[in-house]
Enzyme design. Sequence first.
Site, mmCIF file in Angstrom:
data_model
loop_
_atom_site.group_PDB
_atom_site.id
_atom_site.type_symbol
_atom_site.label_atom_id
_atom_site.label_comp_id
_atom_site.label_asym_id
_atom_site.label_seq_id
_atom_site.Cartn_x
_atom_site.Cartn_y
_atom_site.Cartn_z
ATOM 1 N N GLY A 159 0.824 -1.206 0.000
ATOM 2 C CA GLY A 159 0.000 0.000 0.000
ATOM 3 C C GLY A 159 0.855 1.251 0.000
ATOM 4 O O GLY A 159 1.890 1.305 0.668
ATOM 5 N N VAL A 180 17.136 7.987 -1.346
ATOM 6 C CA VAL A 180 17.946 6.835 -1.762
ATOM 7 C C VAL A 180 18.742 7.180 -3.021
ATOM 8 O O VAL A 180 19.955 6.926 -3.099
ATOM 9 C CB VAL A 180 17.049 5.600 -2.016
ATOM 10 C CG1 VAL A 180 17.856 4.489 -2.685
ATOM 11 C CG2 VAL A 180 16.451 5.089 -0.711
ATOM 12 N N ARG A 219 0.595 -5.544 -6.312
ATOM 13 C CA ARG A 219 0.626 -6.830 -5.620
ATOM 14 C C ARG A 219 1.205 -7.869 -6.571
ATOM 15 O O ARG A 219 1.032 -7.781 -7.782
ATOM 16 C CB ARG A 219 -0.798 -7.246 -5.209
ATOM 17 C CG ARG A 219 -1.551 -6.183 -4.419
ATOM 18 C CD ARG A 219 -0.988 -5.991 -3.029
ATOM 19 N NE ARG A 219 -1.766 -5.012 -2.264
ATOM 20 C CZ ARG A 219 -1.460 -4.599 -1.048
ATOM 21 N NH1 ARG A 219 -0.382 -5.086 -0.448
ATOM 22 N NH2 ARG A 219 -2.195 -3.704 -0.423
ATOM 23 N N ASP A 271 4.930 -4.630 6.081
ATOM 24 C CA ASP A 271 5.237 -5.982 6.544
ATOM 25 C C ASP A 271 5.447 -6.971 5.406
ATOM 26 O O ASP A 271 6.448 -7.697 5.364
ATOM 27 C CB ASP A 271 4.104 -6.458 7.459
ATOM 28 C CG ASP A 271 4.319 -7.870 7.957
ATOM 29 O OD1 ASP A 271 3.785 -8.798 7.323
ATOM 30 O OD2 ASP A 271 5.003 -8.051 8.972
ATOM 31 N N THR A 293 4.277 2.801 5.948
ATOM 32 C CA THR A 293 2.889 2.348 6.048
ATOM 33 C C THR A 293 2.152 3.262 7.010
ATOM 34 O O THR A 293 2.682 3.595 8.076
ATOM 35 C CB THR A 293 2.794 0.889 6.534
ATOM 36 O OG1 THR A 293 1.448 0.609 6.951
ATOM 37 C CG2 THR A 293 3.716 0.624 7.713
ATOM 38 N N ILE A 294 0.941 3.644 6.658
ATOM 39 C CA ILE A 294 0.193 4.562 7.519
ATOM 40 C C ILE A 294 -0.253 3.888 8.806
ATOM 41 O O ILE A 294 -0.629 4.571 9.766
ATOM 42 C CB ILE A 294 -1.023 5.165 6.792
ATOM 43 C CG1 ILE A 294 -2.093 4.096 6.503
ATOM 44 C CG2 ILE A 294 -0.608 5.872 5.511
ATOM 45 C CD1 ILE A 294 -3.415 4.671 6.025
ATOM 46 N N ASP A 295 -0.201 2.557 8.865
ATOM 47 C CA ASP A 295 -0.648 1.842 10.065
ATOM 48 C C ASP A 295 0.353 1.934 11.220
ATOM 49 O O ASP A 295 0.012 1.617 12.359
ATOM 50 C CB ASP A 295 -0.900 0.363 9.747
ATOM 51 C CG ASP A 295 -2.137 0.167 8.888
ATOM 52 O OD1 ASP A 295 -2.988 1.075 8.866
ATOM 53 O OD2 ASP A 295 -2.243 -0.887 8.238
ATOM 54 N N ASP A 350 2.800 -0.017 11.963
ATOM 55 C CA ASP A 350 2.737 -1.347 12.580
ATOM 56 C C ASP A 350 3.974 -2.204 12.330
ATOM 57 O O ASP A 350 3.893 -3.433 12.349
ATOM 58 C CB ASP A 350 1.494 -2.094 12.082
ATOM 59 C CG ASP A 350 1.499 -2.312 10.574
ATOM 60 O OD1 ASP A 350 2.345 -1.701 9.882
ATOM 61 O OD2 ASP A 350 0.657 -3.082 10.082
ATOM 62 N N ARG A 409 -17.075 16.591 14.063
ATOM 63 C CA ARG A 409 -17.544 17.048 15.367
ATOM 64 C C ARG A 409 -18.411 18.299 15.237
ATOM 65 O O ARG A 409 -19.374 18.472 15.995
ATOM 66 C CB ARG A 409 -16.362 17.316 16.301
ATOM 67 C CG ARG A 409 -16.791 17.648 17.730
ATOM 68 C CD ARG A 409 -15.612 17.865 18.651
ATOM 69 N NE ARG A 409 -14.896 16.632 18.947
ATOM 70 C CZ ARG A 409 -15.308 15.742 19.851
ATOM 71 N NH1 ARG A 409 -16.437 15.929 20.515
ATOM 72 N NH2 ARG A 409 -14.592 14.656 20.089
ATOM 73 N N ARG A 424 -5.920 -2.763 10.301
ATOM 74 C CA ARG A 424 -6.472 -4.123 10.386
ATOM 75 C C ARG A 424 -5.950 -4.866 11.608
ATOM 76 O O ARG A 424 -6.704 -5.521 12.307
ATOM 77 C CB ARG A 424 -6.131 -4.888 9.103
ATOM 78 C CG ARG A 424 -6.821 -6.246 8.996
ATOM 79 C CD ARG A 424 -6.693 -6.843 7.604
ATOM 80 N NE ARG A 424 -7.420 -6.078 6.611
ATOM 81 C CZ ARG A 424 -6.852 -5.330 5.672
ATOM 82 N NH1 ARG A 424 -5.537 -5.227 5.599
ATOM 83 N NH2 ARG A 424 -7.581 -4.679 4.801
#
Length: 319
Positions: A11, A23, A72, A103, A125-127, A129, A154, A171
């Site tokens: 992603g 780089v 992918r 990952d 990655t925005i997660d 993780d 709001r 996730r």
Amino acid sequence: MKKIAVLTSGGDAPGMNAAVRAVVRKAIYEGLEVAGVFNGYQGLIEGKIELLQLGSVGDIIQRGGTMLRSARSEEFRTIEGREKAMKQLKLNGIEGLVVIGGDGSFRGALELTELGCPCVCVPATIDNDINGTQFTIGFDTALNTVIDAIDKIRDTATSHERTFIIEVMGRNAGDLALWSGLAGGAETILIPEEKYELPAIIERLKSGTGRGKRHSIIVVAEGVMSAAELAERLKVEAGIETRISVLGHIQRGGSPSARDRVIASQYGAKAVEVLKEGRGGLAIGMRNHVVVNYDLKDVFEKPNVFDVEMYKLSRELSI
């Protein structure tokens, strides 16, 4: 080492372009040739490789997405696919590879390293993780995108005296939900790392209503459940009407924040330094605000560290 390559996989995340730029320019500064692999691991298999120059990465540091594009690749999951990738690396004289992604991308890099091509991974990655690093590229930008949405929602929640459920990405990791929920003043935050009890959520909402509170914000990570499912459960089990907002892929886009541009530049440059030394099987990250490199296997073998204290604070401040 005389020639390296860089690819982005998985992603997209804001700041990937800044990492690619770092780089390429760091490699050229160090006297190395550097090639770009287009369309991730699938592009590597197909030989979509081009030599990059200083101008190739001009005017991209502020752009979201990835100039190298991503894809992918089911074929790369097979040993035959990875052998094709290795063949392309050898044909193009590439002696080391910088992989920018999450990952799944890291797992591919580890497999290529074991086949003989030293790989160094840059977490994007925005997660947020990836084990071993405090921050991944893209997290800060996505976080600010979510906070902006919460602030706007709001306003409507206040005007119409409603409870809104905001579904964010995540996730298996709840950093995006936790950080945005805390920063946005959400009354309830649901994340994969912590069990939730629906009766407690209902009691919290009713308690707020009882003391005159006219609106509430619930932030839920997609890995817990969908906003639609939570809305239906609250309606059926407590008669609480809600409105939902699913932020979706808007969280991945946009110009990267200053912080993401800086850490992307630092990570990308560090990756080149490590590769130039002939080392592979490593990941780049940040610990205590210092850029470090560490064993790529640690990403998969060590448990993910979750900030329990921050979660407790979010509960304490949302009473």
